[in-house]
Design an enzyme around this catalytic site. Structure first.
Site, PDB file in Angstrom:
ATOM      1  N   CYS A 124       0.809  -1.227   0.000  1.00 23.97           N
ATOM      2  CA  CYS A 124       0.000   0.000   0.000  1.00 23.97           C
ATOM      3  C   CYS A 124       0.846   1.284   0.000  1.00 23.97           C
ATOM      4  O   CYS A 124       1.679   1.482   0.888  1.00 23.97           O
ATOM      5  CB  CYS A 124      -0.887  -0.017   1.250  1.00 23.97           C
ATOM      6  SG  CYS A 124      -1.814   1.512   1.461  1.00 23.97           S
ATOM      7  N   GLU A 168      -5.579   7.818   8.635  1.00 30.37           N
ATOM      8  CA  GLU A 168      -5.405   8.641   7.432  1.00 30.37           C
ATOM      9  C   GLU A 168      -3.908   8.963   7.283  1.00 30.37           C
ATOM     10  O   GLU A 168      -3.345   9.710   8.086  1.00 30.37           O
ATOM     11  CB  GLU A 168      -6.257   9.914   7.557  1.00 30.37           C
ATOM     12  CG  GLU A 168      -5.992  10.985   6.527  1.00 30.37           C
ATOM     13  CD  GLU A 168      -6.032  10.492   5.080  1.00 30.37           C
ATOM     14  OE1 GLU A 168      -6.966   9.762   4.710  1.00 30.37           O
ATOM     15  OE2 GLU A 168      -5.090  10.824   4.339  1.00 30.37           O
ATOM     16  N   SER A 169      -3.305   8.416   6.240  1.00 28.22           N
ATOM     17  CA  SER A 169      -1.845   8.502   6.102  1.00 28.22           C
ATOM     18  C   SER A 169      -1.314   9.931   6.093  1.00 28.22           C
ATOM     19  O   SER A 169      -0.270  10.216   6.671  1.00 28.22           O
ATOM     20  CB  SER A 169      -1.397   7.779   4.836  1.00 28.22           C
ATOM     21  OG  SER A 169      -1.952   8.400   3.686  1.00 28.22           O
TER      22      SER A 169
HETATM   23  N1  GSH Z   1      -7.051   7.680   2.882  1.00 32.38           N
HETATM   24  C1  GSH Z   1      -6.399   6.532   3.326  1.00 32.38           C
HETATM   25  C2  GSH Z   1      -6.443   5.466   2.256  1.00 32.38           C
HETATM   26  C3  GSH Z   1      -5.860   4.177   2.716  1.00 32.38           C
HETATM   27  C4  GSH Z   1      -6.230   3.038   1.769  1.00 32.38           C
HETATM   28  O1  GSH Z   1      -7.144   3.152   0.940  1.00 32.38           O
HETATM   29  N2  GSH Z   1      -5.505   1.917   1.888  1.00 32.38           N
HETATM   30  C5  GSH Z   1      -5.819   0.772   1.055  1.00 32.38           C
HETATM   31  C6  GSH Z   1      -4.581  -0.052   0.747  1.00 32.38           C
HETATM   32  S1  GSH Z   1      -3.522   0.744  -0.418  1.00 32.38           S
HETATM   33  C7  GSH Z   1      -6.734  -0.154   1.798  1.00 32.38           C
HETATM   34  O2  GSH Z   1      -6.456  -0.535   2.913  1.00 32.38           O
HETATM   35  N3  GSH Z   1      -7.824  -0.553   1.142  1.00 32.38           N
HETATM   36  C8  GSH Z   1      -8.725  -1.537   1.662  1.00 32.38           C
HETATM   37  C9  GSH Z   1     -10.165  -1.195   1.374  1.00 32.38           C
HETATM   38  O3  GSH Z   1     -10.453  -0.131   0.853  1.00 32.38           O
HETATM   39  O4  GSH Z   1     -10.985  -2.045   1.710  1.00 32.38           O
HETATM   40  C10 GSH Z   1      -4.982   6.901   3.696  1.00 32.38           C
HETATM   41  O5  GSH Z   1      -4.348   7.656   2.951  1.00 32.38           O
HETATM   42  O6  GSH Z   1      -4.526   6.462   4.733  1.00 32.38           O
END
Ligand code: GSH
Length: 317
Positions: free
Chosen positions: A54, A141-142
């Site tokens: 990720c 939130e990253s």
């Molecule tokens: N806005 C979040 C997005 C995090 C995100 O979407 N991570 C993905 C992996 S790259 C995830 O865990 N997706 C799983 C899902 O949406 O079910 C951030 O920037 O922390």
């Protein structure tokens, strides 16, 4: 009730709008860590869950290492492979470097979300920053976690690390302005291109993505950093997308107008310098996780077969 019966969605299915365009839901836990606050900086109190696949989690791993937080915050790595029930720990998916959950012995990340909020209905995303003291999620939130790492622990880390500021006041305006369009068209743009369910939504996203790469190429000509001739969070945020580009986005997400290595000499030089010269960037990058993660997305690649390219994953300097 077992945790699996609580699952509200298929974690491998992207959220799409009526026009077939990918829309990323907002993160749900948005607290800060600060001296005197509800979440105070303390050694050993917080725990970070990530996958190496990720890019959003990758940002937090880079910031964690840049700020020397290895002794302050423990990290657990989940598998980058897509599973309908969400990210899995080692018991379920014994991929190299994947770990057991040291806090609860959870099998999946969703269980951690339900511990924080039993009626949670959002996505089970990484990165996730957990507070062992109040048993909840501080932030998922990253973009906010990297700011927490930038300043939140300065009172308890070595002075040389505390002095490092990747979001300095004099550059904030420029960093914010750049982050805004880079997030929309590049960081998230690759996902919009990859998950688009109509030709029009795909072409819109991929065209904007490459227009922004052209713009970034001009910004980086003759420069090592995006803003102010110094390493900032803008570099951290862009790096995790660019380092995945040729290996996964070019193929799996159909971001295939040009590769970084053949089409963008200045971006290519910038990404290789960060990777080869700074261990925080190299250590956060695991190409086998990056490739397996994207190639295991069933909506995009039902066979799950992982492409061998690019060869090599990254060129030398
Ligand atoms: N806005 C979040 C997005 C995090 C995100 O979407 N991570 C993905 C992996 S790259 C995830 O865990 N997706 C799983 C899902 O949406 O079910 C951030 O920037 O922390």
């Amino acid at each position: 009730m077992s945790t699996t019966t609580k699952l509200t969605h298929d974690a491998t299915a992207p959220v799409l709008n009526k026009a077939g365009a990918f829309t990323r839901p907002a993160s749900s836990f948005r607290n800060v860590i600060e001296v005197g606050g509800q979440y105070a900086p303390e050694k050993g109190r917080y725990h970070l869950y990530v996958t190496y696949g990720c890019p959003w989690a990758g940002r937090t791993l880079i910031a964690w290492k840049l700020k020397g937080l290895e002794e302050i915050i423990d990290v657990t790595v989940l598998s980058s492979k897509s599973h309908t029930e969400g990210w899995a720990f080692k018991d379920i998916d014994d991929f190299p470097l994947v770990e057991h959950d040291p806090l609860f012995g959870a099998k999946r990340l969703s269980e951690i979300y339900f511990k924080a909020e039993p009626n949670y209905t959002g996505r089970y995303t990484v990165p996730l920053l957990w507070d062992k003291k109040t048993n909840t999620i501080v932030n998922n939130e990253s973009s906010e976690i990297i700011r927490i790492f930038n300043t939140g622990f300065n009172s308890i880390i070595a002075a040389d690390k505390a002095a490092l500021d990747f979001y300095p006041a004099n550059l904030r305006e420029e960093i914010d302005a750049l982050n805004e369009w880079v997030y929309d068209t590049v960081n998230n743009g690759v996902y919009k291109s990859g998950f688009a369910a109509t030709q029009a939504a795909y072409e819109d996203a991929v065209t904007k993505l490459f227009a922004s790469l052209d713009r970034l190429e001009k910004i980086l000509e003759g420069k090592d950093y995006l803003v102010g001739n110094t390493l900032t969070e803008a570099d951290v945020r862009l790096f995790t997308t660019i380092i995945r580009f040729d290996a996964s986005y070019f193929t799996v997400f159909k971001c295939n107008i040009r590769t970084i290595r053949d089409g963008y000499p200045a971006i290519h030089s910038w990404v290789r310098k960060l990777y080869w010269n700074n261990p925080a960037f190299k250590d956060a990058t695991q190409f086998d996780h990056i490739k397996t993660g994207y190639y295991s997305m069933p909506t995009l690649n039902p066979s799950g077969i992982v492409g061998v390219g690019m060869v090599p994953n990254i060129l030398p300097l």
